[in-house]
Design a protein around this motif. Sequence first.
Motif, mmCIF file in Angstrom:
data_model
loop_
_atom_site.group_PDB
_atom_site.id
_atom_site.type_symbol
_atom_site.label_atom_id
_atom_site.label_comp_id
_atom_site.label_asym_id
_atom_site.label_seq_id
_atom_site.Cartn_x
_atom_site.Cartn_y
_atom_site.Cartn_z
ATOM 1 N N UNK A 5 87.951 -37.834 100.258
ATOM 2 C CA UNK A 5 86.782 -38.289 101.023
ATOM 3 C C UNK A 5 87.019 -38.122 102.519
ATOM 4 N N UNK A 6 88.185 -37.613 102.869
ATOM 5 C CA UNK A 6 88.567 -37.488 104.277
ATOM 6 C C UNK A 6 88.699 -36.040 104.717
ATOM 7 N N UNK A 7 89.440 -35.253 103.958
ATOM 8 C CA UNK A 7 89.711 -33.864 104.330
ATOM 9 C C UNK A 7 88.930 -32.940 103.404
ATOM 10 N N UNK A 8 88.043 -32.163 103.960
ATOM 11 C CA UNK A 8 87.216 -31.256 103.155
ATOM 12 C C UNK A 8 88.079 -30.254 102.410
ATOM 13 N N UNK A 9 87.670 -29.966 101.185
ATOM 14 C CA UNK A 9 88.300 -28.943 100.339
ATOM 15 C C UNK A 9 89.675 -29.355 99.812
ATOM 16 N N UNK A 10 90.046 -30.603 100.025
ATOM 17 C CA UNK A 10 91.317 -31.052 99.449
ATOM 18 C C UNK A 10 91.030 -31.716 98.113
ATOM 19 N N UNK A 11 91.591 -31.156 97.076
ATOM 20 C CA UNK A 11 91.394 -31.649 95.714
ATOM 21 C C UNK A 11 92.742 -31.790 95.021
#
Length: 201
Positions: free
Chosen positions: A40-46
């Motif tokens: 929910x903080x860093x885009x594209x981090x899964x």
Amino acid sequence: MSRFNSNRDNNYSRQGDNFAPRKFEEYAYILDYIQNGKSSIVRMREGVIIHAIGEEHLTLLELLGINNEKFSIGERVYIGKDGREKIVSVLGRLDYTHISQSAKNELPTVIEKIVNVNEKRFIDYFNSSQPMTPRVHSLELIPGIGKTYMKSILDERDKRKFESFLDLQERTGLRDASKLIAKRIYDEISGETRMNIFVRK
């Protein structure tokens, strides 16, 4: 309210805070984790998204765990700069309102665990806290401590510093000091207090 306060990978202190020396969390306790989640903080981090609480500053954090590692609720994990074994990165800080419901449910238990593991740190609060105003002592910020307990604590610590929660109880009658400290920390994290004495803002 901001959803999060973050720089990447352990640089999660708010800019402008005057802490010297600037110090990052070394360890955190897991409150919840999602095996195939999205940050929910860093885009594209899964990946393995973990909600945790830092041991030193008691801030809520979002972590990225290493795939195929096993995690458990309440587990203490190393999140320092070097030598991480189960954590890829610290993604940033979270507000209480944005941790999962499961994390909220686990938070009181995990906070109490942190307090008991770090007993000396928190007993030092009883040994060193000072008046805030002529009428209010900082001991009174702890739930359950009124004028009577405050006076007893001050009288006893003048004779000899407290060595443990049990020592505190035996000499002052104050029961469950670790639970009272944990309640104060929870209230600070959840935004129920006007000032923080344990949790870094």
